[in-house]
Scaffold this active site. Structure first.
Site, PDB file in Angstrom:
ATOM      1  N   TYR A 107       0.861  -1.267  -0.047  1.00 32.89           N
ATOM      2  CA  TYR A 107      -0.096   0.055   0.005  1.00 32.89           C
ATOM      3  C   TYR A 107       0.918   1.438   0.024  1.00 32.89           C
ATOM      4  CZ  TYR A 107      -2.757   3.578   2.061  1.00 32.89           C
ATOM      5  OH  TYR A 107      -3.660   4.653   2.275  1.00 32.89           O
ATOM      6  N   LYS A 204     -11.596  -1.351   6.247  1.00 29.52           N
ATOM      7  CA  LYS A 204     -11.771  -1.808   4.937  1.00 29.52           C
ATOM      8  C   LYS A 204     -12.514  -2.991   5.049  1.00 29.52           C
ATOM      9  CE  LYS A 204      -8.632   1.064   3.163  1.00 29.52           C
ATOM     10  NZ  LYS A 204      -7.864   1.396   4.241  1.00 29.52           N
TER      11      LYS A 204
END
Length: 393
Positions: A107, A204
């Site tokens: 990420y 998430k």
């Protein structure tokens, strides 16, 4: 460790002869004790209780227990964001003078942590292609303390050479930290197969509604969990009770959402691959995935809810045309929502990289990542097909 479960049960809270069906929110920052001895007993772990919410509160404890159950962990820690969980994990394995490796497609903010923040703290950090354990081994140094990686990389969905990396871990005594946000415990449980620590952006898929920002970290070693808990308290990484309450509510439906979004993602990947405007589709359980055999060994048929693809036209104008035509799907730098979202890594998660660095990783202007939601798949396919058709016109 507890037996992993992909469908967490609602925690039981007893209030005398009754109990609430929905978990209450406990917003209090401070908790009173009956006397000094009672306070001592709480701090020494001789009695259950709370003191100050930065040191723990009921909503964080309940959420941590739910994710512990999913991951087969004990003593997991809830933090205020996924990145705070990543940082807590890394800084609990390495200190000034040490060396840390990271996957080269982590990420974007994890990459920024590796390139900018760890060196400021005296920790040497570099990235390597974790799909090849030989390259990982070649990058190891005598002072390497940890490897941070994702089983399925964000956003190109490459599959790490987990078997080879676990073998290096055992031979060298290096801590393996797995960011399991993409994969989720429904498909992969790192602590059960060789990892030392597991990390999540609870924001998430686990929470699933884009309304709570939290992280989670757990180690297989109880002593390391105790060390991380002290650091989390000292550094003020605690998540808020309200966010924990929202995330617990979302986590109760995680199993259902994961199954629905995975099925949708498989079908959307097929539809995208059939469109003439699309050059390549990346989805872990597809036969044309670059690491299809490895994905099958690690994940079985659980390809997850993430699909990435490249347009034939790798330029800003056709990419903008596509995004504008896809107005029913938000273009937003997130994933794991109950609804489908589109991300453009070159202008969001990986914008800090140079265009050359992004190109080397396969993230040009025509590269997109889709977090697939639970919408009716026929409607979703129609929306994407119509938007892609606009590039042809």
């Amino acid at each position: 460790m507890k037996r992993p479960s992909n469908a967490p049960l609602r925690p039981v809270i007893n209030l005398g002869q009754s109990r609430p069906v929905a978990t209450p929110i406990h917003p209090s920052v401070v908790y009173a004790s009956e006397d000094l001895n009672a306070l001592d007993e709480i701090y020494f772990g001789q009695a259950e209780g709370y003191t100050y919410s930065r040191e723990g509160h009921p909503n964080a404890q309940q959420l941590a227990q739910m994710i512990d159950e999913m991951e087969g962990a004990e003593g997991g820690i809830i933090t205020g964001s996924g990145m705070s969980a990543v940082l807590l994990a890394v800084l609990s394995c390495a200190a000034s003078g040490d060396h840390v490796l990271g996957g080269d497609q982590l990420y974007g903010r994890s990459l920024r942590m590796m390139s900018d923040e760890l060196p400021r703290l005296g920790i040497a950090a570099e990235v390597v292609d974790t799909t090849d354990s030989a390259q990982v081994e070649a990058a190891l140094k005598p002072n390497t303390k940890a490897i941070l990686l994702e089983v399925v990389s964000n956003p190109t969905l490459r599959i790490a050479d987990m078997e080879g990396i676990y073998a290096l871990e055992k031979a060298r005594g290096i801590k393996v930290i797995v960011d399991n946000t993409f994969t989720t415990p429904a498909a992969y449980q790192p602590l059960q197969v060789g990892a030392d620590l597991v990390v999540h952006s609870v924001t998430k898929l686990l929470a699933g509604h884009s309304d709570a920002m939290l992280g989670y970290v757990a180690a297989g070693d109880p002593a390391l969990n105790d060390e991380m808990r002290v650091r989390a308290i000292t550094w003020g990484l605690t998540g808020s009770p309200f966010d924990c309450w929202l995330a617990e509510r979302g986590a109760l439906s995680f199993g259902l959402r994961y199954a629905a979004t995975t099925q949708n993602a498989q079908r959307l990947a097929t539809a995208l691959s059939d469109h003439p405007s699309v050059a390549q589709v990346l989805y872990p359980s597809r036969q044309d995935h670059p690491q299809a055999d490895r994905a099958r060994r690690l994940l079985g048929d659980k390809g997850g809810n993430m699909v990435s693809f490249r347009l034939n036209a790798d330029a800003r104008d056709p990419a903008n045309t596509f995004v504008r035509a896809l107005d029913a799907v938000p273009c937003a730098p997130t994933l794991g929502d109950i609804g489908t979202t589109l991300s453009h890594p070159a202008t969001s998660s990986h914008r800090a990289l140079t265009s050359e660095a992004r190109a080397a990783l396969g993230m040009g202007e025509g590269f997109f990542r889709v977090s697939v939601g639970i919408e009716p798949i026929e409607s979703l396919v129609d929306v994407f097909t119509n938007a892609l058709d606009q590039i042809q016109d």
